[in-house]
Design a protein around this motif. Structure first.
Motif, PDB file in Angstrom:
ATOM      1  N   ASP A  56       5.151  10.281  -2.838  1.00 28.05           N
ATOM      2  CA  ASP A  56       4.542  10.322  -4.166  1.00 28.05           C
ATOM      3  C   ASP A  56       3.936   8.958  -4.465  1.00 28.05           C
ATOM      4  O   ASP A  56       4.657   7.976  -4.654  1.00 28.05           O
ATOM      5  CB  ASP A  56       5.595  10.678  -5.219  1.00 28.05           C
ATOM      6  CG  ASP A  56       4.986  10.911  -6.601  1.00 28.05           C
ATOM      7  OD1 ASP A  56       3.769  10.680  -6.764  1.00 28.05           O
ATOM      8  OD2 ASP A  56       5.727  11.315  -7.517  1.00 28.05           O
ATOM      9  N   ASP A  57       2.591   8.901  -4.507  1.00 26.10           N
ATOM     10  CA  ASP A  57       1.908   7.620  -4.723  1.00 26.10           C
ATOM     11  C   ASP A  57       2.127   7.056  -6.116  1.00 26.10           C
ATOM     12  O   ASP A  57       1.824   5.883  -6.353  1.00 26.10           O
ATOM     13  CB  ASP A  57       0.403   7.784  -4.469  1.00 26.10           C
ATOM     14  CG  ASP A  57       0.081   7.912  -2.994  1.00 26.10           C
ATOM     15  OD1 ASP A  57       1.013   7.779  -2.183  1.00 26.10           O
ATOM     16  OD2 ASP A  57      -1.094   8.154  -2.657  1.00 26.10           O
ATOM     17  N   THR A  58       2.627   7.865  -7.037  1.00 19.41           N
ATOM     18  CA  THR A  58       2.843   7.378  -8.402  1.00 19.41           C
ATOM     19  C   THR A  58       4.232   6.798  -8.614  1.00 19.41           C
ATOM     20  O   THR A  58       4.544   6.329  -9.709  1.00 19.41           O
ATOM     21  CB  THR A  58       2.626   8.514  -9.416  1.00 19.41           C
ATOM     22  OG1 THR A  58       3.617   9.540  -9.205  1.00 19.41           O
ATOM     23  CG2 THR A  58       1.238   9.104  -9.265  1.00 19.41           C
TER      24      THR A  58
ATOM     25  N   VAL B 220      13.438  12.077   0.850  1.00 14.12           N
ATOM     26  CA  VAL B 220      13.371  10.653   1.105  1.00 14.12           C
ATOM     27  C   VAL B 220      14.578   9.987   0.455  1.00 14.12           C
ATOM     28  O   VAL B 220      15.050  10.421  -0.595  1.00 14.12           O
ATOM     29  CB  VAL B 220      12.049  10.051   0.556  1.00 14.12           C
ATOM     30  CG1 VAL B 220      11.990  10.146  -0.944  1.00 14.12           C
ATOM     31  CG2 VAL B 220      11.878   8.607   1.010  1.00 14.12           C
ATOM     32  N   SER B 221      15.077   8.978   1.117  1.00 11.13           N
ATOM     33  CA  SER B 221      16.175   8.183   0.578  1.00 11.13           C
ATOM     34  C   SER B 221      15.727   6.745   0.419  1.00 11.13           C
ATOM     35  O   SER B 221      14.791   6.282   1.088  1.00 11.13           O
ATOM     36  CB  SER B 221      17.400   8.253   1.497  1.00 11.13           C
ATOM     37  OG  SER B 221      17.908   9.570   1.580  1.00 11.13           O
TER      38      SER B 221
ATOM     39  N   PHE C 118       0.832  -1.195   0.000  1.00  8.03           N
ATOM     40  CA  PHE C 118       0.000   0.000   0.000  1.00  8.03           C
ATOM     41  C   PHE C 118       0.869   1.248   0.000  1.00  8.03           C
ATOM     42  O   PHE C 118       2.007   1.249   0.484  1.00  8.03           O
ATOM     43  CB  PHE C 118      -0.895   0.034   1.239  1.00  8.03           C
ATOM     44  CG  PHE C 118      -2.235  -0.621   1.048  1.00  8.03           C
ATOM     45  CD1 PHE C 118      -3.206  -0.028   0.261  1.00  8.03           C
ATOM     46  CD2 PHE C 118      -2.524  -1.818   1.666  1.00  8.03           C
ATOM     47  CE1 PHE C 118      -4.442  -0.619   0.097  1.00  8.03           C
ATOM     48  CE2 PHE C 118      -3.758  -2.419   1.513  1.00  8.03           C
ATOM     49  CZ  PHE C 118      -4.721  -1.815   0.718  1.00  8.03           C
ATOM     50  N   SER C 119       0.316   2.339  -0.516  1.00  5.52           N
ATOM     51  CA  SER C 119       0.941   3.641  -0.341  1.00  5.52           C
ATOM     52  C   SER C 119       0.656   4.137   1.077  1.00  5.52           C
ATOM     53  O   SER C 119      -0.208   3.616   1.782  1.00  5.52           O
ATOM     54  CB  SER C 119       0.397   4.633  -1.367  1.00  5.52           C
ATOM     55  OG  SER C 119      -0.998   4.845  -1.172  1.00  5.52           O
ATOM     56  N   SER C 120       1.408   5.165   1.509  1.00  5.98           N
ATOM     57  CA  SER C 120       1.220   5.676   2.866  1.00  5.98           C
ATOM     58  C   SER C 120      -0.163   6.284   3.061  1.00  5.98           C
ATOM     59  O   SER C 120      -0.703   6.275   4.164  1.00  5.98           O
ATOM     60  CB  SER C 120       2.294   6.721   3.179  1.00  5.98           C
ATOM     61  OG  SER C 120       2.239   7.783   2.230  1.00  5.98           O
ATOM     62  N   SER C 121      -0.765   6.803   2.006  1.00  7.19           N
ATOM     63  CA  SER C 121      -2.114   7.368   2.109  1.00  7.19           C
ATOM     64  C   SER C 121      -3.193   6.302   2.058  1.00  7.19           C
ATOM     65  O   SER C 121      -4.348   6.566   2.421  1.00  7.19           O
ATOM     66  CB  SER C 121      -2.332   8.373   0.974  1.00  7.19           C
ATOM     67  OG  SER C 121      -2.293   7.724  -0.288  1.00  7.19           O
TER      68      SER C 121
END
Length: 644
Positions: free
Chosen positions: A519-521, A570-571, A464-467
């Motif tokens: 970034d969900d994409t 982010v890394s 899943f994405s964080s959102s």
């Protein structure tokens, strides 16, 4: 403009096939009298099916414009021959898609052509006194694991084939059906007629039977077939003994369960009822009651059996013991239809209830952990799978909650949220055909949606994405290639809708997948000798590999994760089986630094400690390795705080 097509369109009559003014024929096409149907039918024969056919309309530049959801064919294959039927359809965006079925084909799917194999089922033979008996082919088919493919058997029945055009186009090519453009019926076949309708007709129900049973609406998907479209039925004969009906998808015209790759006959409701291996709808129980009237001990009374099997919306099958709830009394003066809702239920109901699961199916999937929250009394929760059951266990009390619904072993699980709050949505995938993924509401263990992927054999990875609005899945297609799927799950909690955003096929092996927290994409995957970034743009999925150094052997990647320093920074970190941890610049897609972990006892060993997993928090880094240790490191990976 389509009012004239309701309730159905008799295609042969509407386009005057007999006169060939609005239709055309090619090759050996003749009209013959069929002794079983007692009417004239068309016989199409020839050594080359493509050279002998009936074309509707007359030219391919014209269009039938038929918008009915269901397309009905009434035909009979010629013995020991092959046949082909082509249906050219048009989607709402104007794409012409050809749907073909034949006993000559193997399943094939492209963006503009769907080919389905048709399994010809052998019929029973006939004695001289006209009583049915088993033919050799029929007896062989009863013991076979699959239906007969190839040339049609010698013993054949007239068949009603029902194609759900909405389902076929939406499931196999993700298009919305608009109308049928033209038909081409090729040799070798006998065909009586074909027609379209938005109604799911059942030829086994006569108009008189429907009137007695109170079937007055088409909502039950069992409307009686019009007399001029049905087959001739001799007196004292059952429809199923004389003819066949084949629905595609199999006997599920409104809610298909899985995509199918062949058109074949399924069991009739009566056959399933006699064996007790399938649930019946309320309409089918009515039909079963009527067809068993001669076996009832009390003449003039028809009732359903005392055991009812009901399938719920989630696919669970429940068995109830009850009194007859449908009874038809026949008298000389009139007919009376009664319905009773009084059920005598076995107690306790359910008789068995799952209390505890002992075991862990850890070979195919990982376990998930969530810290204490208001959910379940503030206890920490561990979620894992055991075969087809997902278990959520409270660590303090050992109490287990179950997610039941999968029919195969669970191959992957994922939360939509892993930090700061109780998980709202749980996603789980199962092995086997169809690539089935279920979306659950975690608090109530309720299944919100079921995702099915065409031609997928399994979904092995989920993330899943964080959102929580994006779900990514990786599995295998029918050709053994990796299938990368991206779904929109933002509407799963509100109305249970999940849509496909993008998908791609790749030869690159993928062992782990993660979605960017900013970034969900953007996604990141790793596998054997590869570390790759993915991006969704305009419903297209593209990837870019990270260039690996050539001066050292990095080894196979085992895990990948994101380390977030602030809202926009982010890394990326990945670990390998050779003991390396690689830091990658998220925006430039280049390697920043490489760390290698070696054994202190044997510092001269060229091979480092094989790392299996890596995770970052705000305070430390956690790693798991093949030497059996869990280690906590400083954020700069300079030293280990603790190992256990």
């Amino acid at each position: 403009p389509t009012v004239w097509q309701h309730p159905y369109v008799n295609i042969f009559k509407q386009f005057k096939v007999e006169s060939w003014k609005k239709s055309s024929k090619e090759g050996d096409v003749t009209s013959v009298m069929d002794k079983h149907l007692k009417c004239t039918v068309f016989k199409i024969q020839g050594s080359i099916p493509a050279g002998n056919y009936i074309q509707l309309p007359r030219t391919t530049t014209q269009s039938l414009g038929l918008t009915g959801r269901f397309l009905y064919f009434m035909f009979k294959p010629l013995p020991s021959k092959y046949f082909v039927i082509h249906v050219d359809t048009v989607s709402e965006d104007g794409l012409v898609v050809r749907v073909s079925f034949s006993n000559l084909f193997k399943f094939k799917s492209t963006s503009t052509w769907l080919q389905f194999p048709f399994a010809c089922q052998p019929a029973k033979g006939m004695k001289k006194n006209n009583n049915p008996t088993d033919s050799v082919e029929h007896r062989t088919a009863l013991g076979a694991k699959t239906n007969f493919m190839g040339p049609a058997p010698h013993a054949q029945k007239w068949t009603v084939l029902v194609l759900d055009m909405h389902y076929i186009l939406s499931m196999y090519i993700n298009r919305k059906f608009s109308h049928i453009k033209n038909l081409r019926i090729c040799a070798n076949i006998l065909i009586k007629n074909c027609f379209t309708s938005d109604i799911s007709y059942d030829p086994r129900i006569s108009v008189d039977q429907a009137r007695l049973l109170g079937i007055t609406s088409v909502d039950e998907n069992a409307a009686p077939m019009p007399r001029d479209m049905n087959f001739f039925l001799p007196k004292s004969k059952e429809w199923d003994d004389c003819y066949d009906i084949v629905r595609f998808p199999l006997d599920t015209p409104t809610t298909p369960v899985l995509p199918f790759d062949a058109i074949r006959r399924s069991d009739t409701p009566l056959d399933a009822k006699r064996r007790g291996d399938g649930p019946l709808t309320s309409t089918q129980r009515k039909i079963s009651a009527m067809k068993t009237k001669h076996s009832n001990s009390s003449p003039g009374i028809i009732s359903n059996p005392s055991v009812t099997m009901v399938e719920s919306s989630h696919g669970d099958v429940h068995v109830f013991a009850n009194k007859p709830d449908i009874r038809l009394k026949l008298t000389n003066q009139n007919s009376e239809f009664e319905r009773s809702n009084q059920n005598e239920v076995l107690q306790p109901d359910p008789i068995l209830k799952l209390r505890k699961v002992i075991g862990f199916g850890g070979q195919k999937n990982k376990s998930l952990w969530h810290p204490g929250s208001s959910l379940h009394g503030g206890n920490d929760i561990i979620v894992y799978a055991c075969n087809s059951v997902i278990v959520a266990m409270e660590t303090a009390t050992g109490h287990q909650h179950f997610f039941i619904g999968h029919t195969e072993d669970v191959s992957a699980i994922a939360f939509n949220k892993m930090q700061g709050a109780a998980p709202c949505i749980l996603a789980s995938a199962q092995s086997g055909a169809g690539g089935i993924v279920r979306i659950w509401k975690f608090e109530s263990q309720e299944c919100l949606a079921v995702i099915r992927s065409q031609n997928a054999t399994a979904m092995n990875l989920l993330s899943f994405s964080s959102s929580g609005a994006i779900l990514v899945g990786v599995g295998r297609d029918g050709h053994g290639k990796n299938l990368f799927m991206v779904w929109d799950t933002s509407g799963a909690l509100r109305h249970g809708s999940v849509t496909v955003i993008a998908k791609a096929h790749t030869d690159v092996e993928i062992l782990r997948i993660a979605v960017s927290p900013i970034d969900d994409t953007r996604m990141l995957s790793c596998g054997r000798d590869n570390l790759r970034f993915w991006r969704v743009r305009s419903n297209q999925l593209r990837s870019c590999p990270v260039a690996m150094p050539t001066d050292r052997k990095i080894g196979d990647f085992s895990d990948v994760t994101f380390a977030r320093s602030d809202l926009n920074e982010v890394s990326v970190y990945a670990c390998t089986k050779a003991g390396y941890i690689i830091e990658v610049d998220f925006h430039k897609v280049t390697i920043r630094s490489i760390h290698k972990f070696t054994c202190i006892k044997y510092p001269l060993l060229l091979t480092g400690i094989a790392l299996n997993s890596i995770r970052f928090t705000e305070s430390f880094v956690a790693t798991c390795s093949d030497d059996g240790f869990l280690r906590l490191w400083a954020l700069d990976l300079s030293a280990a705080f603790i190992e256990a």
